[in-house]
Design a protein around this motif. Structure first.
Motif, PDB file in Angstrom:
ATOM      1  N   LEU A  33    -115.131 -36.654 -49.350  1.00 59.77           N
ATOM      2  CA  LEU A  33    -115.040 -35.272 -48.863  1.00 59.77           C
ATOM      3  C   LEU A  33    -116.366 -34.823 -48.259  1.00 59.77           C
ATOM      4  O   LEU A  33    -116.394 -34.092 -47.265  1.00 59.77           O
ATOM      5  CB  LEU A  33    -114.632 -34.337 -50.011  1.00 59.77           C
TER       6      LEU A  33
ATOM      7  N   ALA B 200    -110.377 -28.391 -49.052  1.00 60.20           N
ATOM      8  CA  ALA B 200    -110.329 -29.150 -47.805  1.00 60.20           C
ATOM      9  C   ALA B 200    -108.934 -29.148 -47.210  1.00 60.20           C
ATOM     10  O   ALA B 200    -108.757 -28.996 -45.996  1.00 60.20           O
ATOM     11  CB  ALA B 200    -110.795 -30.582 -48.053  1.00 60.20           C
TER      12      ALA B 200
ATOM     13  N   LEU C 199    -106.683 -37.182 -46.023  1.00 59.33           N
ATOM     14  CA  LEU C 199    -106.911 -36.191 -47.080  1.00 59.33           C
ATOM     15  C   LEU C 199    -105.778 -36.205 -48.096  1.00 59.33           C
ATOM     16  O   LEU C 199    -106.009 -36.129 -49.304  1.00 59.33           O
ATOM     17  CB  LEU C 199    -107.032 -34.789 -46.459  1.00 59.33           C
TER      18      LEU C 199
ATOM     19  N   ARG D 213    -116.933 -33.536 -44.497  1.00 59.17           N
ATOM     20  CA  ARG D 213    -117.490 -32.188 -44.307  1.00 59.17           C
ATOM     21  C   ARG D 213    -118.840 -32.225 -43.582  1.00 59.17           C
ATOM     22  O   ARG D 213    -119.140 -31.354 -42.755  1.00 59.17           O
ATOM     23  CB  ARG D 213    -117.657 -31.549 -45.692  1.00 59.17           C
TER      24      ARG D 213
END
Length: 737
Positions: free
Chosen positions: A107, A27, A60, A111
């Motif tokens: 995540l 990522a 992130l 996504r």
């Protein structure tokens, strides 16, 4: 403790942490490190990580730190044949896995932002059955139930049962015990949620069957919910991991049911749950951890038969549930209170404007009635075909040494939620405007009108045993009998209402709440004062006072009205404070005496709904049993659908029939003299009271000045009538100024 258990859990920890580390690096390689992440609409970031470590993960880049922490928790691999039987390494590996799973889900949401619905109920028609992590709105609404005991705990089910029938049996068993069922993970591509749907069950927070997600990582949402409840309601501070885990062990009675093969990824999740004091019970032959330690009793129990897994889980967790079986062919419990019986599933109905449906509870002499006698007088469900309607009269006679006449309406109002506890049966309204809908599924299982009486007899004894000794119930389904009961009931209702007719809101310093309807309208909070009867018409101030005396922890709580913030509109400091808490933050204030300025909330059980008619400078009101058009352009059913779910809608408000002629009725907007239209049936019913109250306000023959459907059903049609009659509303100050 088995070496195999330690090996599986620790291997699972290494596997999951490594896997998620790879996902994070992937990522970061494709997106900016400052990219925002999170579960959405929550002040708790990633709640497990935040609650136990204090780490606030917002980007992130922030995810690196908890993964490094998780990596540091991983113990050495199990080596050799001799393993020290110590839980410590398993707990560390389990916690590492839980942290990694939470990062994995963050995540996934980044996504695939549309993967979860993030709602109370899934969008099944769109094929989206996974709701994902609960937001703070759901937490406030549901979390308090784990604190006050109305939800004694939750069963976290991972995997799938051998077939839908077994899945349904297990889940319904938990529903009967008022537990939530948090579902995650799949076994060979099948989930227990999909099995529930195949079995025709309704899923979502409202039925306590929560479809978190299809993977084992989704199980972290259950732990996150538990930790957020501890922070929100238990005062546990983020980072105080010891107190957090102890709070959950002692206050949140939860456990895991593993249905299917337990691999290393499930094993590490089970080890992680042990940190919370949540044991795992499996239907397969897995290594067990039977000695006590972190959990109240055993930590991992294997080979539990499906028909015993519910009771065994409750036993192992140390959860005390007082369940008395009720002899009906349907499941029964609070988990079914939020069920709807919609058109496609409807078999038959009573009331709701289709027929008359009336409820009456009366005190009887001990010698007059037979305890437990339930009689159906007239046709029963078995005599009907699909789509039929029946009139219904529910007549409950109660005798008891401690029973008083004042208690009659309190028990009468309990009929609403007790019938709603029956799976596949829906109840709306009260008194003589009740509405009962019965599903096809309930009929297929043999549901009868008699079962309504069986439920009421059992629950009245369970919940009010201190004040009653005998309960006898008669269910009338012949029109002539129901009409006769209705005539008697309306006289009783009138007598009850008149008991508070001379009281004023200034006479008392305490009002009372009523939250009985929150099963259908979660943000609705009714406040009852001497001059503002409950909008359902079933409860006045004295009824609520008696209800509190019977059940001090029940739905009718005293509210110190406190400082009068606005005497004209009817706003009180103490009511505002109670409202914020009881509506779970959905509402902060409302006014007792206004429908224009911050009116009270309205639920679907209201007897009447008032609405503004700007062209006439007045208001109309329509009662539930009038099915025609109205000058505001909406029928009662439409009005109730638009603003009856606990909403506070300026220009509209729900109220009782009796409230129309109470002195404080919309006093802040001009009072009764603002009323320019109502159905003829309602006007005839309260005709004398309308004229008496109008005379008090200086207007003779007010009832004859109020238009009805015989005059017109639009503002243009009724305005000439109002002008001809010289209706006082036409000369009042503008209603919308």
């Amino acid at each position: 403790m088995s070496r195999l258990v330690a090996f599986a859990a620790i291997q699972g920890g290494y596997k999951v942490v490594s896997q998620v580390e790879g996902e994070l690096e992937k990522a970061l390689a494709s997106q900016d490190a400052a990219t925002k992440i999170g579960f959405g609409n929550t002040a708790y970031y990633l709640p497990v990580i935040y609650s136990l470590t204090g780490m606030k993960c917002e980007t992130l880049e922030d995810l690196r730190k908890p993964l490094e922490f998780a990596r540091g928790l991983l113990p050495p691999h199990v080596k050799g044949q001799n393993h020290l039987p110590y839980l410590g390494p398993l707990l560390d590996a389990g916690m590492a896995g839980i942290f990694a799973y939470e990062v994995k889900e963050a995540l996934r949401i980044l996504r695939e932002p549309e993967f979860y619905t993030f709602t109370e109920d899934p969008d099944i028609d769109a094929g989206k059955i996974w709701v994902g992590p609960a937001d703070d709105t759901i937490l406030r609404k549901r979390g308090v139930e784990f604190v006050d005991g109305s939800a004694p705990g939750f069963a976290a089910i991972v995997g799938a049962a051998p077939n839908p029938e077994i899945a349904k049996m297990i889940v319904e068993d938990y529903q009967k015990k008022s537990l939530y069922i948090f579902c995650a993970a799949n076994h060979n591509g099948k989930t227990v949620i999909e099995q529930c749907l195949e079995a025709g069950m309704q899923i979502g927070w409202n039925t306590r069957i929560v479809p978190f997600g299809p993977d084992i990582s989704s199980a972290v949402f259950a732990l996150g919910f538990a930790n957020r409840a501890a922070m929100a309601f238990g005062g546990v501070q983020p980072g105080d991991y010891r107190r957090m885990l102890m709070y959950n062990k002692n206050r949140i009675f939860a456990f895991v049911n593993a249905l299917g093969d337990v691999g290393t990824e499930w094993a590490v999740a089970a080890a992680g749950a042990v940190n919370w004091g949540f044991p795992t019970l499996a239907d397969t032959d897995i290594p067990e951890i039977l000695p006590t330690g972190i959990c109240t009793y055993e930590h991992v129990v294997a080979n539990v038969p499906h028909d015993e897994i519910c009771q065994k889980s409750v036993e192992v967790r140390g959860l005390k549930i007082n369940i008395t079986e009720i002899d009906i062919p349907l499941a029964f419990g609070p988990a079914f209170e939020g069920e709807r019986v919609r058109g496609g599933d409807l078999y038959c109905q009573m009331g709701g404007g289709k027929t008359q449906c009336t409820e009456l509870v009366k005190m009887a002499d001990m010698k007059e009635i037979e305890d437990g006698k339930v009689e159906v007088v007239g046709p029963d469900i078995a005599d009907l075909k699909e789509g039929d309607t029946l009139p219904l009269g529910i007549y409950v006679q109660i005798a008891g040494r401690e029973f008083q006449e004042d208690f009659e309406p309190i028990l009468e109002r309990q009929i609403h939620h007790l019938i709603n506890y029956i799976q596949g049966v829906m109840h709306i309204g009260q008194r003589d405007i009740s509405w009962v809908r019965v599903s096809k599924g309930a009929v297929e299982k043999g549901f009868s009108l008699k079962h309504l009486g069986i439920v009421l007899h059992a629950k009245f004894h369970q919940e009010f045993q201190k004040i009653l000794d005998k309960v006898q119930i008669t269910l009338y389904s012949k029109k002539e009998d129901v009409d006769k009961l209705t005539e008697r009931a309306r006289a009783e209702y009138k007598h009850r209402d008149e008991r508070v007719d001379k009281m004023t809101d200034e006479d008392v310093d305490t009002f009372y709440s009523c939250t009985l309807c929150q099963s259908f309208a979660p943000s609705h909070v009714c406040t009852v004062s001497p001059e503002r009867t409950g909008l359902c018409g079933a409860y006045n101030w004295m009824d609520c006072k008696a209800s509190f005396e019977i059940n001090p922890t029940g739905p009718n709580q005293p509210i110190k009205k406190g400082k009068v913030l606005d005497p004209k509109l009817g706003r009180f400091e103490g009511v505002d404070e109670f409202l914020k808490q009881a509506s779970k933050g959905a509402h902060e204030t409302y006014n007792f005496y206004s429908m224009v300025h911050a009116p009270m909330t309205t639920c679907g059980c209201c007897e009447c709904i008032a609405a503004m008619l700007p062209s006439c400078n007045g208001v109309m009101t329509v009662n539930r049993d009038y099915a025609g058009e109205t000058p505001c352009g909406m029928k009662f059913t439409t009005l109730a659908g638009v603003m009856g779910g606990g909403a506070a809608s300026p220009g509209f408000v729900g109220h009782s029939k009796f409230n129309v002629t109470q002195k404080k009725f919309i006093l802040g907007d001009g009072g009764l003299l603002r009323v320019v239209w109502m159905p003829k049936s309602l006007k005839d019913e309260i005709y004398d009271r309308l004229n008496a109250r109008g005379k008090e306000m200086g207007v003779e023959n007010l009832a004859d000045m109020i238009a009805d459907e015989t005059v017109g059903i639009t503002e243009d049609e009724i305005l000439p009538f109002l002008q001809e009659k010289g209706h006082p509303a036409l000369n009042m100050e503008s209603l919308i100024s």
